[in-house]
Write an enzyme that holds these catalytic residues in place. Structure first.
Site, PDB file in Angstrom:
ATOM      1  CG  LEU A   1      -1.759   1.206   1.535  1.00 38.85           C
ATOM      2  CD1 LEU A   1      -2.808   1.406   0.443  1.00 38.85           C
ATOM      3  CD2 LEU A   1      -2.464   1.085   2.892  1.00 38.85           C
TER       4      LEU A   1
ATOM      5  CD  GLU B   1       1.788   4.850  -4.262  1.00 38.19           C
ATOM      6  OE1 GLU B   1       1.878   6.069  -4.538  1.00 38.19           O
ATOM      7  OE2 GLU B   1       1.102   4.039  -4.899  1.00 38.19           O
TER       8      GLU B   1
ATOM      9  N   GLY C   1      -5.101  -6.566  10.512  1.00 33.33           N
ATOM     10  CA  GLY C   1      -3.643  -6.509  10.631  1.00 33.33           C
ATOM     11  C   GLY C   1      -3.209  -5.885  11.945  1.00 33.33           C
TER      12      GLY C   1
ATOM     13  NE  ARG D   1      24.716  -5.770  38.413  1.00 30.78           N
ATOM     14  CZ  ARG D   1      26.006  -5.873  38.143  1.00 30.78           C
ATOM     15  NH1 ARG D   1      26.547  -7.077  37.874  1.00 30.78           N
ATOM     16  NH2 ARG D   1      26.768  -4.805  38.122  1.00 30.78           N
TER      17      ARG D   1
ATOM     18  CD  GLU E   1      -0.153  -4.288   9.682  1.00 32.80           C
ATOM     19  OE1 GLU E   1      -1.294  -4.442  10.110  1.00 32.80           O
ATOM     20  OE2 GLU E   1       0.588  -5.237   9.355  1.00 32.80           O
TER      21      GLU E   1
ATOM     22  CB  THR F   1       1.765   6.659  12.810  1.00 36.51           C
ATOM     23  OG1 THR F   1       0.671   7.552  12.523  1.00 36.51           O
ATOM     24  CG2 THR F   1       2.699   6.576  11.600  1.00 36.51           C
TER      25      THR F   1
END
Ligand SMILES: Cc1cc2nc3c(=O)[nH]c(=O)nc-3n(C[C@H](O)[C@H](O)[C@H](O)COP(=O)(O)OP(=O)(O)OC[C@H]3O[C@@H](n4cnc5c(N)ncnc54)[C@H](O)[C@@H]3O)c2cc1C
Length: 379
Positions: free
Chosen positions: A125, A127, A242, A268, A363, A365
């Site tokens: 999609l 470009e 998506g 730690r 997908e 922002t």
């Protein structure tokens, strides 16, 4: 309402967890360093049915639900987000679109090999001058009667070099604006189709991101998905699903970093005690755990709505917006909990921090997710 997974969902989650530990973890640092695509691992994920999870078995898929997909995406992404994005794109952007909107011939020819993992797909999609503003397509698909003549450039295409099947969005009739856009199935090797060099990225460096060039590519009319002018709606509908995949990827990156930070904090020592005894560290862990749980519930809610054929545009945008922000915050804190060790590659958290950033960008922002959500709430 109940908060339990089915036996099948638990089994597939365990399978993904085992696969991530045994197959993805070895070599993940080297693949990131050398930008190496996880080809062998992707092949194995195809064999396990991870590449066509929600596609019915008659079309080569695994016939599972979106909840299972979220569980698998989380487990894979805890270890290797470059591998999990292949799963996300192939499942949600390629297989879903073909299964939901493709013709029977298109399903037999293209969906079956994609869902069974024999081939990989790409969704094209974006470009150079059309990212967030996806209506402004400069790639053209001129109607020549029995075929379309495709010209233009697509940018940032995941699986760009490794895919065999590309779903390409292009403008056919500019006078109709976004109603004049089509979605075409393009095969690798069609004359006039070339793949640009691989992008050198901050994160998900093993993922295969390329620009694609189309020069007078003849695409048969039967390769158009849906009616003439359906392409923009096709792209937006496909992206709704998506976003569940990317939300689950962000969730996995966050929970992977959290698990590493939790373990490290118990080992730690500083000032005569483990750093997990320090309230400053405990509070960081508490915030991480709480936010991850909230992100997980948003992902599962969006998946549940999809599984029950209910509208999920708002839910998937909320899941992606929140989970990606949690991924960024959590990975930064995971590096902090590791101190200097967090800054070197062997401890994995610096890679997770770099990988987290992309989930706020692709997908749609975070700003675009806020536009989608605000439109829905103001309806
Ligand atoms: C590694 C990677 C993989 C990708 N994979 C794919 C793929 O497989 N297929 C594909 O098609 N694309 C892919 N993309 C492209 C990705 O979806 C776009 O980069 C993204 O949509 C943003 O578009 P852009 O980069 O043009 O940014 P722009 O749209 O130029 O945005 C620039 C900034 O302006 C903001 N902005 C823009 N419009 C608005 C607005 N109206 N209101 C508020 N803020 C706004 C944005 O949020 C952003 O912060 C990928 C990108 C990357 C980096």
């Amino acid at each position: 309402m109940h908060f339990e997974f089915s036996e099948e969902q638990l089994m597939i989650r365990q399978a993904a967890r085992d696969f991530a530990q045994t197959e993805l973890k070895p070599g993940v640092i080297e693949r990131d360093e050398h930008q190496k695509f996880p080809a062998e691992q992707v092949k194995k994920m195809g064999e396990l049915g991870f590449l066509g999870m929600m596609v019915p078995t008659e079309y080569g898929g695994s016939g599972m639900d979106a909840i299972s997909y979220v569980l698998v995406m989380e487990e894979l992404s805890k270890i290797d987000a470059s591998a999990s994005v292949v799963v996300s794109v192939n499942n949600s952007l390629v297989c879903y679109g073909l299964e939901k909107y493709g013709s029977e011939e298109q399903k037999q020819k293209y969906l079956v090999p994609l869902a069974s993992g024999q081939k990989i797909g790409a969704f094209c999609l974006s470009e150079p001058e059309a990212g967030s503003d996806a209506t402004s397509q400069h790639t053209t698909a001129v109607d020549m009667g029995d075929h379309y003549l495709l010209n233009g450039t697509k940018n940032w295409i995941t699986n760009g070099g490794t895919a065999s099947t590309y779903l390409v969005i292009a403008q056919t009739d500019p006078s109709k604006k976004h109603h004049g856009i089509n979605a075409l199935i393009v095969e690798k090797g069609m004359p006039g189709f070339t793949v640009g060099p691989k992008e050198n990225k901050l994160g998900i460096r093993g993922s295969d991101t390329h620009s694609l060039m189309f020069t007078d590519v003849k695409v048969p009319k039967e390769n158009r998905i849906g009616e003439d002018g359906f392409g923009f709606k096709f792209a937006m509908k496909t992206l709704e699903g998506g976003r569940i995949g990317i939300a689950a990827q962000a969730l996995g990156i966050a929970s992977g970093a959290y698990e590493l930070a939790l373990e490290y904090s118990k080992q730690r020592k500083a000032f005569g005690k483990t750093i997990s005894d320090l309230q400053a560290i405990q509070f960081k862990l508490a915030d991480m755990a709480t936010q991850i749980e909230a992100a997980r519930l948003l992902c599962l809610k969006a998946a549940w709505l999809k599984d029950h054929d209910q509208p999920y545009a708002q839910a998937s945008s909320m899941a992606k917006l929140y989970a990606s922000e949690v991924a960024m915050r959590t990975t930064i804190e995971a590096v902090q909990i590791h101190g200097g060790y967090g800054f070197v590659k062997e401890y994995h958290v610096e890679r997770l921090m770099r990988d987290a950033k992309i989930t706020q960008i692709y997908e749609g922002t975070s700003e675009i997710q806020r536009i989608v959500i605000s439109r829905e709430v103001l309806k």
